[in-house]
Write a protein that holds these residues in place. Sequence first.
Motif, PDB file in Angstrom:
ATOM      1  N   PRO A 152     -14.871 -11.358 -28.300  1.00 49.47           N
ATOM      2  CA  PRO A 152     -15.170 -12.425 -27.342  1.00 49.47           C
ATOM      3  C   PRO A 152     -16.406 -12.137 -26.500  1.00 49.47           C
ATOM      4  CG  PRO A 152     -13.279 -11.113 -26.636  1.00 49.47           C
ATOM      5  CD  PRO A 152     -13.606 -10.673 -28.020  1.00 49.47           C
ATOM      6  N   ASP A 153     -17.089 -13.180 -26.126  1.00 53.25           N
ATOM      7  CA  ASP A 153     -18.186 -13.132 -25.174  1.00 53.25           C
ATOM      8  C   ASP A 153     -17.671 -12.481 -23.892  1.00 53.25           C
ATOM      9  OD1 ASP A 153     -19.967 -13.848 -23.077  1.00 53.25           O
ATOM     10  OD2 ASP A 153     -20.694 -15.538 -24.248  1.00 53.25           O
ATOM     11  N   PRO A 154     -18.427 -11.558 -23.273  1.00 53.89           N
ATOM     12  CA  PRO A 154     -17.957 -10.908 -22.049  1.00 53.89           C
ATOM     13  C   PRO A 154     -17.650 -11.889 -20.917  1.00 53.89           C
ATOM     14  CG  PRO A 154     -19.807  -9.701 -22.966  1.00 53.89           C
ATOM     15  CD  PRO A 154     -19.676 -10.973 -23.767  1.00 53.89           C
ATOM     16  N   SER A 155     -18.243 -13.069 -20.970  1.00 52.64           N
ATOM     17  CA  SER A 155     -18.005 -14.031 -19.891  1.00 52.64           C
ATOM     18  C   SER A 155     -16.904 -15.033 -20.221  1.00 52.64           C
ATOM     19  CB  SER A 155     -19.297 -14.796 -19.580  1.00 52.64           C
ATOM     20  OG  SER A 155     -19.692 -15.579 -20.695  1.00 52.64           O
ATOM     21  N   GLY A 156     -16.317 -14.946 -21.421  1.00 51.54           N
ATOM     22  CA  GLY A 156     -15.376 -15.975 -21.842  1.00 51.54           C
ATOM     23  C   GLY A 156     -14.025 -15.432 -22.253  1.00 51.54           C
ATOM     24  N   VAL A 157     -13.217 -16.340 -22.839  1.00 51.44           N
ATOM     25  CA  VAL A 157     -11.878 -16.011 -23.315  1.00 51.44           C
ATOM     26  C   VAL A 157     -11.658 -16.755 -24.625  1.00 51.44           C
ATOM     27  CG1 VAL A 157      -9.408 -16.025 -22.804  1.00 51.44           C
ATOM     28  CG2 VAL A 157     -11.055 -15.818 -20.929  1.00 51.44           C
ATOM     29  N   THR A 158     -11.039 -16.086 -25.587  1.00 41.96           N
ATOM     30  CA  THR A 158     -10.662 -16.722 -26.838  1.00 41.96           C
ATOM     31  C   THR A 158      -9.149 -16.858 -26.878  1.00 41.96           C
ATOM     32  OG1 THR A 158     -12.553 -15.818 -28.034  1.00 41.96           O
ATOM     33  CG2 THR A 158     -10.670 -16.519 -29.348  1.00 41.96           C
ATOM     34  N   TYR A 159      -8.665 -18.070 -27.127  1.00 36.85           N
ATOM     35  CA  TYR A 159      -7.235 -18.358 -27.221  1.00 36.85           C
ATOM     36  C   TYR A 159      -6.889 -18.723 -28.657  1.00 36.85           C
ATOM     37  CZ  TYR A 159      -7.222 -18.973 -22.099  1.00 36.85           C
ATOM     38  OH  TYR A 159      -7.333 -18.800 -20.745  1.00 36.85           O
ATOM     39  N   HIS A 160      -5.758 -18.216 -29.144  1.00 37.45           N
ATOM     40  CA  HIS A 160      -5.264 -18.642 -30.452  1.00 37.45           C
ATOM     41  C   HIS A 160      -3.754 -18.810 -30.388  1.00 37.45           C
ATOM     42  CE1 HIS A 160      -5.267 -19.242 -34.768  1.00 37.45           C
ATOM     43  NE2 HIS A 160      -4.165 -18.496 -34.800  1.00 37.45           N
ATOM     44  N   LEU A 161      -3.272 -19.944 -30.908  1.00 32.67           N
ATOM     45  CA  LEU A 161      -1.840 -20.242 -30.918  1.00 32.67           C
ATOM     46  C   LEU A 161      -1.312 -20.116 -32.339  1.00 32.67           C
ATOM     47  CD1 LEU A 161       0.555 -21.278 -29.109  1.00 32.67           C
ATOM     48  CD2 LEU A 161       0.053 -23.538 -30.052  1.00 32.67           C
ATOM     49  N   ASP A 162      -0.337 -19.243 -32.532  1.00 28.69           N
ATOM     50  CA  ASP A 162       0.351 -19.095 -33.815  1.00 28.69           C
ATOM     51  C   ASP A 162       1.732 -19.730 -33.726  1.00 28.69           C
ATOM     52  OD1 ASP A 162      -1.271 -17.689 -35.685  1.00 28.69           O
ATOM     53  OD2 ASP A 162      -1.037 -15.882 -34.461  1.00 28.69           O
ATOM     54  N   THR A 163       2.244 -20.176 -34.857  1.00 30.91           N
ATOM     55  CA  THR A 163       3.614 -20.659 -34.931  1.00 30.91           C
ATOM     56  C   THR A 163       4.459 -19.654 -35.709  1.00 30.91           C
ATOM     57  OG1 THR A 163       2.951 -21.968 -36.861  1.00 30.91           O
ATOM     58  CG2 THR A 163       3.048 -23.093 -34.731  1.00 30.91           C
ATOM     59  N   ILE A 164       5.660 -19.402 -35.234  1.00 28.78           N
ATOM     60  CA  ILE A 164       6.576 -18.457 -35.863  1.00 28.78           C
ATOM     61  C   ILE A 164       7.715 -19.261 -36.475  1.00 28.78           C
ATOM     62  CG2 ILE A 164       8.083 -16.468 -35.486  1.00 28.78           C
ATOM     63  CD1 ILE A 164       6.373 -15.844 -32.978  1.00 28.78           C
ATOM     64  N   THR A 165       7.942 -19.100 -37.764  1.00 26.41           N
ATOM     65  CA  THR A 165       8.935 -19.901 -38.461  1.00 26.41           C
ATOM     66  C   THR A 165       9.965 -19.017 -39.141  1.00 26.41           C
ATOM     67  OG1 THR A 165       7.563 -19.978 -40.455  1.00 26.41           O
ATOM     68  CG2 THR A 165       7.304 -21.779 -38.874  1.00 26.41           C
ATOM     69  N   GLN A 166      11.118 -19.619 -39.387  1.00 23.84           N
ATOM     70  CA  GLN A 166      12.160 -19.010 -40.196  1.00 23.84           C
ATOM     71  C   GLN A 166      12.578 -20.055 -41.219  1.00 23.84           C
ATOM     72  OE1 GLN A 166      15.654 -17.725 -38.059  1.00 23.84           O
ATOM     73  NE2 GLN A 166      16.229 -16.286 -39.673  1.00 23.84           N
ATOM     74  N   GLY A 167      12.218 -19.835 -42.468  1.00 21.45           N
ATOM     75  CA  GLY A 167      12.407 -20.885 -43.453  1.00 21.45           C
ATOM     76  C   GLY A 167      11.495 -22.052 -43.120  1.00 21.45           C
ATOM     77  N   ASP A 168      12.058 -23.270 -43.030  1.00 26.83           N
ATOM     78  CA  ASP A 168      11.286 -24.462 -42.680  1.00 26.83           C
ATOM     79  C   ASP A 168      11.303 -24.764 -41.192  1.00 26.83           C
ATOM     80  OD1 ASP A 168      10.612 -24.886 -45.313  1.00 26.83           O
ATOM     81  OD2 ASP A 168      12.347 -26.175 -45.720  1.00 26.83           O
ATOM     82  N   GLN A 177     -15.347 -20.354 -23.440  1.00 30.01           N
ATOM     83  CA  GLN A 177     -13.936 -20.171 -23.751  1.00 30.01           C
ATOM     84  C   GLN A 177     -13.547 -21.082 -24.913  1.00 30.01           C
ATOM     85  OE1 GLN A 177     -11.584 -20.188 -20.137  1.00 30.01           O
ATOM     86  NE2 GLN A 177     -13.300 -19.359 -18.981  1.00 30.01           N
ATOM     87  N   HIS A 178     -12.703 -20.562 -25.799  1.00 32.39           N
ATOM     88  CA  HIS A 178     -12.435 -21.229 -27.070  1.00 32.39           C
ATOM     89  C   HIS A 178     -10.939 -21.223 -27.387  1.00 32.39           C
ATOM     90  CE1 HIS A 178     -16.792 -20.765 -27.819  1.00 32.39           C
ATOM     91  NE2 HIS A 178     -16.618 -19.559 -27.311  1.00 32.39           N
ATOM     92  N   PHE A 179     -10.531 -22.225 -28.156  1.00 33.29           N
ATOM     93  CA  PHE A 179      -9.127 -22.343 -28.567  1.00 33.29           C
ATOM     94  C   PHE A 179      -9.040 -22.655 -30.053  1.00 33.29           C
ATOM     95  CE2 PHE A 179      -4.689 -23.262 -28.224  1.00 33.29           C
ATOM     96  CZ  PHE A 179      -4.449 -24.310 -29.096  1.00 33.29           C
ATOM     97  N   SER A 180      -8.050 -22.083 -30.704  1.00 33.89           N
ATOM     98  CA  SER A 180      -7.733 -22.441 -32.089  1.00 33.89           C
ATOM     99  C   SER A 180      -6.228 -22.353 -32.264  1.00 33.89           C
ATOM    100  CB  SER A 180      -8.452 -21.519 -33.083  1.00 33.89           C
ATOM    101  OG  SER A 180      -8.047 -20.170 -32.897  1.00 33.89           O
ATOM    102  N   TRP A 181      -5.725 -22.965 -33.321  1.00 33.21           N
ATOM    103  CA  TRP A 181      -4.293 -22.843 -33.603  1.00 33.21           C
ATOM    104  C   TRP A 181      -4.040 -22.849 -35.099  1.00 33.21           C
ATOM    105  CZ3 TRP A 181      -1.660 -27.977 -31.478  1.00 33.21           C
ATOM    106  CH2 TRP A 181      -2.269 -29.091 -32.039  1.00 33.21           C
ATOM    107  N   SER A 182      -2.895 -22.320 -35.485  1.00 30.34           N
ATOM    108  CA  SER A 182      -2.440 -22.319 -36.867  1.00 30.34           C
ATOM    109  C   SER A 182      -1.075 -22.986 -36.903  1.00 30.34           C
ATOM    110  CB  SER A 182      -2.325 -20.887 -37.406  1.00 30.34           C
ATOM    111  OG  SER A 182      -3.571 -20.229 -37.377  1.00 30.34           O
ATOM    112  N   LEU A 183      -0.949 -24.049 -37.689  1.00 26.95           N
ATOM    113  CA  LEU A 183       0.291 -24.809 -37.769  1.00 26.95           C
ATOM    114  C   LEU A 183       0.977 -24.569 -39.114  1.00 26.95           C
ATOM    115  CD1 LEU A 183      -0.922 -28.222 -36.280  1.00 26.95           C
ATOM    116  CD2 LEU A 183       0.202 -26.326 -35.083  1.00 26.95           C
ATOM    117  N   PRO A 184       2.300 -24.729 -39.168  1.00 26.34           N
ATOM    118  CA  PRO A 184       3.002 -24.557 -40.451  1.00 26.34           C
ATOM    119  C   PRO A 184       2.512 -25.561 -41.490  1.00 26.34           C
ATOM    120  CG  PRO A 184       4.550 -24.551 -38.608  1.00 26.34           C
ATOM    121  CD  PRO A 184       3.227 -24.985 -38.053  1.00 26.34           C
ATOM    122  N   ARG A 185       2.683 -25.186 -42.744  1.00 27.18           N
ATOM    123  CA  ARG A 185       2.287 -26.061 -43.837  1.00 27.18           C
ATOM    124  C   ARG A 185       3.029 -27.400 -43.726  1.00 27.18           C
ATOM    125  NH1 ARG A 185      -0.248 -24.735 -48.418  1.00 27.18           N
ATOM    126  NH2 ARG A 185       0.202 -22.518 -48.042  1.00 27.18           N
ATOM    127  N   GLY A 186       2.286 -28.514 -43.877  1.00 23.53           N
ATOM    128  CA  GLY A 186       2.893 -29.833 -43.806  1.00 23.53           C
ATOM    129  C   GLY A 186       2.934 -30.438 -42.426  1.00 23.53           C
TER     130      GLY A 186
END
Length: 559
Positions: free
Chosen positions: A27-43, A160-169
């Motif tokens: 990350p840039d020393p002046s910023g923040v990087t955010y990332h959102l993950d999803t945790i699944t069990q089966g579907d 500052q930046h944001f990203s996310w990863s969503l379950p398939r579908g």
Amino acid sequence: MRKNGIVVWLLCVSLTGLSAEGNAKSPDPSGVTYHLDTITQGDHLTAVRLRLRFRADKDGKATLRLPDRWGGGDRFYERLKDLDIKGAKTVTTPEPAVREINAKPYALITVSYRLEANRTPGQEVPLDTNYTYPVIAPDWFYITGPGLFAVVEGRDPQAQHFSWSLPRGWTGATNLQYPTPPELNEAADQSVLLAGKDVHIAQLKVKSGDLRIAWRGHFDQFTSDAFNASVHDIINAEQSFWGEGQDHFLVTLAPSESAKGGRSIRGSGLGESFAMVATPETELGALKIILAHEYFHSWNPLRLGGFDPDEEEKSGYWFSEGFTDYYARKLAYEGGAVDAQQFMATWNDALRAYAASPYRTAPNSVIVEKFWNDPLVQKLPYQRGSMLAVLLDARWRAQGKSMDGFIHVLRDQARADTASKAPHVKLIDRLNRAATAYGVDFGDLIDRYMLKGEAMTLPEDAFGAKFRVVSEDVPVRTLGYDPDKSRAAGAFVAVDPEGPAYRAGIREGMKRLRVESRGVGDGHDVITAVVEGAEGKPQTITFTATGKDYIRTQKLILR
């Protein structure tokens, strides 16, 4: 409300369930990087996990503020699980929602925590829970920013930046997808994230650019096409009023649990978006004014000079909320989203509720003290502010001016302040400055009606040539029992033998299964009570909550 917000935008969206975090740059020393993950069990989704990556300051220090309070909710940090901070020498906790980090100069700090699923399959947003808390179900989630984002103090919003990863579908929508304008420098506190298997996104064109509408669930009284058309018309009408709009705007709609014969609508205007939650029984007409109100918040107060700091913010709700209510009704009617009957009905509900309010003559200091704790106090600045706007517009129209002209001057002065990076000007000073420039004055109306709380009465011709304001005496709403104690006990308590409930057949100690109200606010309110009758079978008792006393209220009629 947290004031240490962030401006973020979406760097990448993965709909395959594969995290993009592994490829993230330091990350840039002046910023923040955010990332959102999803945790699944089966579907099924079981949790969401947020990761922050940032560098300590040159002295090795950093202050992290965890999600805390917003919109009547508080202690959001208590819902965070497995909070972990790596890269620090020491971490201290001066306050429950604060972490003071001490590390090597510019050390890379990684923070992670998760929020667990709090809904079971088929459950919607809880009807009796403040919607600002995250709602995480096995197949969808609905989160407003203050319930999710931790904030690192003193960082450049544009880094500052944001990203996310969503379950398939899954499909997701967030207002963090696009760069946030400079005046919205608190995007974490002004964000919404809606994602799930059944989320549908419509992309429309409005006067200023792109409109996205993200919708999930089922509503009984209207289709998604009808809702989309209403949103489109309201946004176009308000953009025409302002002569400007956003390049990108997001509206989200999600269902809450059923109100069992009633309805509940909750909404929040956020950065370049508004988020709505409504019961499945809700009619489209009930949503339109709320839609208009929330979209107007794109300008008021953010583009009209902003909120005053800290507790002073609440002292100005008569303007930020009350004037917004005035324009929501006005522009929805003038733009054709609602007809004359709906316009009058909305105003008459507000005037009747104001007349019946036990806080009608309370000073503004009571609003500051009790706004988030008493629903009747919470309504007061909406009522007073909208009525003041009517009074001022009537006064200024007689002088060849108008409320519209005044608001446009206020907007132009706020633009100039932003361009020149002028220091914040307090609300009352901004209003007086704009009035002077426009050639009008407030007289003593703000002091009398907004600050001191004198009772307000609208003149007959306040709404111009089409509508007339008339006064009438209506009976006071009286139940004839103690509703709070009865609700808590699950049985009717303090039933008055002379009251309407007793006359209808309700008796002391009778088991209370459910009570519903038309919610009209006066003695014409019809109450439907379901009680336990003979042999334990449910029995429905209906009565009108008509008391012996009367109140004087006002209403609009067609001329």
